[in-house]
Write an enzyme that holds these catalytic residues in place. Structure first.
Site, PDB file in Angstrom:
ATOM      1  N   PHE A   1       0.834  -1.205   0.000  1.00  0.00           N
ATOM      2  CA  PHE A   1       0.000   0.000   0.000  1.00  0.00           C
ATOM      3  C   PHE A   1       0.877   1.268   0.000  1.00  0.00           C
ATOM      4  O   PHE A   1       0.860   2.054  -0.965  1.00  0.00           O
ATOM      5  CB  PHE A   1      -0.939  -0.075   1.201  1.00  0.00           C
ATOM      6  CG  PHE A   1      -1.617   1.206   1.574  1.00  0.00           C
ATOM      7  CD1 PHE A   1      -2.308   1.946   0.621  1.00  0.00           C
ATOM      8  CD2 PHE A   1      -1.585   1.660   2.882  1.00  0.00           C
ATOM      9  CE1 PHE A   1      -2.945   3.135   0.973  1.00  0.00           C
ATOM     10  CE2 PHE A   1      -2.222   2.834   3.242  1.00  0.00           C
ATOM     11  CZ  PHE A   1      -2.894   3.572   2.287  1.00  0.00           C
TER      12      PHE A   1
ATOM     13  N   ASN B   1       8.820  -9.134  -1.844  1.00  0.00           N
ATOM     14  CA  ASN B   1       8.751 -10.600  -1.958  1.00  0.00           C
ATOM     15  C   ASN B   1       7.313 -11.064  -2.210  1.00  0.00           C
ATOM     16  O   ASN B   1       7.053 -12.253  -2.341  1.00  0.00           O
ATOM     17  CB  ASN B   1       9.334 -11.290  -0.725  1.00  0.00           C
ATOM     18  CG  ASN B   1       8.533 -11.007   0.531  1.00  0.00           C
ATOM     19  OD1 ASN B   1       7.549 -10.275   0.496  1.00  0.00           O
ATOM     20  ND2 ASN B   1       8.937 -11.588   1.643  1.00  0.00           N
TER      21      ASN B   1
ATOM     22  N   THR C   1       2.787 -10.049   1.294  1.00  0.00           N
ATOM     23  CA  THR C   1       1.561  -9.272   1.551  1.00  0.00           C
ATOM     24  C   THR C   1       1.316  -8.245   0.442  1.00  0.00           C
ATOM     25  O   THR C   1       0.212  -7.736   0.327  1.00  0.00           O
ATOM     26  CB  THR C   1       1.635  -8.550   2.917  1.00  0.00           C
ATOM     27  OG1 THR C   1       2.798  -7.726   2.943  1.00  0.00           O
ATOM     28  CG2 THR C   1       1.681  -9.538   4.071  1.00  0.00           C
TER      29      THR C   1
ATOM     30  N   VAL D   1      14.026  -9.233   1.270  1.00  0.00           N
ATOM     31  CA  VAL D   1      15.148  -8.437   1.799  1.00  0.00           C
ATOM     32  C   VAL D   1      15.758  -9.013   3.080  1.00  0.00           C
ATOM     33  O   VAL D   1      16.752  -8.478   3.577  1.00  0.00           O
ATOM     34  CB  VAL D   1      14.764  -6.948   2.034  1.00  0.00           C
ATOM     35  CG1 VAL D   1      14.377  -6.285   0.726  1.00  0.00           C
ATOM     36  CG2 VAL D   1      13.675  -6.803   3.089  1.00  0.00           C
TER      37      VAL D   1
ATOM     38  N   GLY E   1      23.358  -2.009   5.346  1.00  0.00           N
ATOM     39  CA  GLY E   1      24.632  -2.413   4.738  1.00  0.00           C
ATOM     40  C   GLY E   1      24.705  -1.972   3.289  1.00  0.00           C
ATOM     41  O   GLY E   1      25.744  -1.476   2.826  1.00  0.00           O
TER      42      GLY E   1
ATOM     43  N   LYS F   1      25.266   1.758   3.107  1.00  0.00           N
ATOM     44  CA  LYS F   1      26.671   2.080   3.419  1.00  0.00           C
ATOM     45  C   LYS F   1      27.546   1.800   2.200  1.00  0.00           C
ATOM     46  O   LYS F   1      28.380   2.628   1.814  1.00  0.00           O
ATOM     47  CB  LYS F   1      27.095   1.229   4.620  1.00  0.00           C
ATOM     48  CG  LYS F   1      28.494   1.428   5.099  1.00  0.00           C
ATOM     49  CD  LYS F   1      28.628   0.779   6.480  1.00  0.00           C
ATOM     50  CE  LYS F   1      30.038   0.310   6.750  1.00  0.00           C
ATOM     51  NZ  LYS F   1      30.298  -1.051   6.245  1.00  0.00           N
TER      52      LYS F   1
ATOM     53  N   ALA G   1      10.816   3.002   7.501  1.00  0.00           N
ATOM     54  CA  ALA G   1       9.420   3.169   7.904  1.00  0.00           C
ATOM     55  C   ALA G   1       9.255   2.622   9.303  1.00  0.00           C
ATOM     56  O   ALA G   1       9.163   1.414   9.509  1.00  0.00           O
ATOM     57  CB  ALA G   1       8.508   2.424   6.931  1.00  0.00           C
TER      58      ALA G   1
ATOM     59  N   TYR H   1       5.906  -7.166  15.764  1.00  0.00           N
ATOM     60  CA  TYR H   1       5.993  -5.968  14.916  1.00  0.00           C
ATOM     61  C   TYR H   1       6.649  -4.833  15.695  1.00  0.00           C
ATOM     62  O   TYR H   1       7.622  -4.225  15.246  1.00  0.00           O
ATOM     63  CB  TYR H   1       4.587  -5.576  14.480  1.00  0.00           C
ATOM     64  CG  TYR H   1       4.502  -4.388  13.547  1.00  0.00           C
ATOM     65  CD1 TYR H   1       5.045  -4.442  12.274  1.00  0.00           C
ATOM     66  CD2 TYR H   1       3.828  -3.225  13.929  1.00  0.00           C
ATOM     67  CE1 TYR H   1       4.935  -3.365  11.396  1.00  0.00           C
ATOM     68  CE2 TYR H   1       3.699  -2.150  13.064  1.00  0.00           C
ATOM     69  CZ  TYR H   1       4.258  -2.222  11.801  1.00  0.00           C
ATOM     70  OH  TYR H   1       4.142  -1.152  10.940  1.00  0.00           O
TER      71      TYR H   1
ATOM     72  N   TYR I   1      23.945   2.789  12.911  1.00  0.00           N
ATOM     73  CA  TYR I   1      24.633   2.995  11.623  1.00  0.00           C
ATOM     74  C   TYR I   1      24.914   4.472  11.389  1.00  0.00           C
ATOM     75  O   TYR I   1      25.945   4.849  10.826  1.00  0.00           O
ATOM     76  CB  TYR I   1      23.820   2.409  10.456  1.00  0.00           C
ATOM     77  CG  TYR I   1      24.238   1.003  10.108  1.00  0.00           C
ATOM     78  CD1 TYR I   1      23.918  -0.073  10.942  1.00  0.00           C
ATOM     79  CD2 TYR I   1      24.982   0.734   8.965  1.00  0.00           C
ATOM     80  CE1 TYR I   1      24.318  -1.363  10.633  1.00  0.00           C
ATOM     81  CE2 TYR I   1      25.389  -0.557   8.653  1.00  0.00           C
ATOM     82  CZ  TYR I   1      25.055  -1.598   9.485  1.00  0.00           C
ATOM     83  OH  TYR I   1      25.458  -2.865   9.187  1.00  0.00           O
TER      84      TYR I   1
END
Ligand code: UDP
Length: 330
Positions: free
Chosen positions: A14, A35, A38, A60, A105, A108, A117, A148, A162
């Protein structure tokens, strides 16, 4: 320099699909990744004709490779409804943690700026109202939403690590309830649930006594807030949402009026750890991004209703939640 190149994960979802639209419209080269657990390709099928859009079907949580230069990354891949967390809890944890690590990663390696998000769920069932960015939250780590909430909290931590340790350019959006066309009809979230029920001629299921509150932001406003945050130079988390708060019972009544359904409200048990109230304090977004929502609920709900009304009968009648089992690696 040339055209800016941006990777958007969760591109078929969405929020992700609307972000793809926005960055294409702004003249970027957009690389979408999803992927499709959802997400749904129909949300981005209109973009396949654009030379400036590419799509990778990839998870991912495994190593992410993107050829060529990258200027920006938006990490929007994640299940995002309480029903999804129950059905695919481990994927939810992995995409927020391992997935975020992989994308940091990649950022970088490519010297790219990354926006992740995050969510109002980092505030849990909040004891501060409205929620501002300095509130640390009230999350049940082991409850149904914990997979979650904690993944997103970890995501914020590793992103800041990072930034501080590697000097990476990072941005954190804390996204509050957002709605609009392309929400998944059967994901269990309240807006598709109520509209779907009205369109099928079923009663509207209000959980608990309906006194819990939410504050709903229209997708176009949300996308604009994220766009501005990405291009800003502000590193700490920023709430993006619409502060107009409504109880779920009143909201059900609004949907009955909007759809003209003759059905009524029925009350069901309140799910565990369902936050009793939620309203963003957006003072920071106003000040730093010069942003505020511009679409009011009646306008936003009209276009959302139009989208759902135009779905096929077959899609509307599909009452089961999307079956994930084919996608899930053992
Ligand atoms: N809700 C409801 N009926 C439904 C689906 C949801 O009353 O059929 C309630 C839910 O209990 C919650 C609110 O609506 O209080 C928003 O739920 P949603 O799943 O959309 O998002 P979240 O709880 O993550 O804000």
């Amino acid at each position: 320099m040339g055209v800016k190149r941006i990777l958007i994960t969760g591109a078929a979802g969405f929020l992700g699909s609307h972000l793809c639209d926005k960055f294409i419209a702004e003249g970027y080269h957009v690389i979408g990744m999803d992927n499709l657990i959802t997400g749904d390709l129909k949300n981005i099928s209109h973009l396949f004709k654009h030379a400036s859009f590419e799509f990778y079907h990839h998870d991912v949580t495994t190593f992410v490779h993107v050829p060529g230069r990258l200027d920006y990354i938006l990490h929007f891949a994640s299940p995002a409804s309480p029903i999804d967390y129950l059905k695919i809890p481990i994927q939810t944890l992995k995409v927020g943690s391992l997935g975020t690590h992989n994308l940091l990663g990649l950022a970088k390696e490519k010297n790219a700026r990354i926006l992740i998000a995050s969510t109002s769920e980092v505030y849990g069932d909040p004891q501060v109202h409205p929620q501002d960015e300095n509130y640390y939250g009230n999350v049940n780590t082991i409850g149904p939403r914990g997979v979650y909430d904690e993944a997103k909290r970890f995501q914020e931590s590793i992103t800041m690590a990072y930034h501080r340790f590697h000097g990476l350019e990072t941005r954190i959006a804390r996204i509050f309830n957002t709605y609009g066309p392309r929400m998944r009809l059967n994901d269990g979230r309240v807006i598709p649930a109520f509209i779907g029920q009205a369109l099928r001629g079923e009663d509207l299921t209000v959980f608990g006594d309906g006194s819990q509150t939410r504050s709903f932001c229209y997708i176009d406003d949300q996308v604009e807030g994220i766009f501005r945050l990405l291009l800003s130079d502000y590193v700490l988390p920023v709430n993006i949402g619409n502060p107009e708060e409504i109880s779920i019972k009143e909201f059900a009544e609004e949907i009955i009026a909007l759809t003209g359904t003759s059905q009524k409200i029925v009350y069901k048990e309140l799910p565990k750890d369902d936050p009793l109230q939620r309203q963003p304090n957006i003072a920071k977004a106003r000040e730093i991004l010069n942003w505020k929502p511009t679409v009011d609920r009646s306008e936003g709900m009209n276009s959302t209703y139009t989208y759902f009304k135009n779905l096929s009968l077959e899609e509307l009648q599909k009452k089961e939640h999307k079956d994930f089992t084919d996608h899930i690696r053992k």
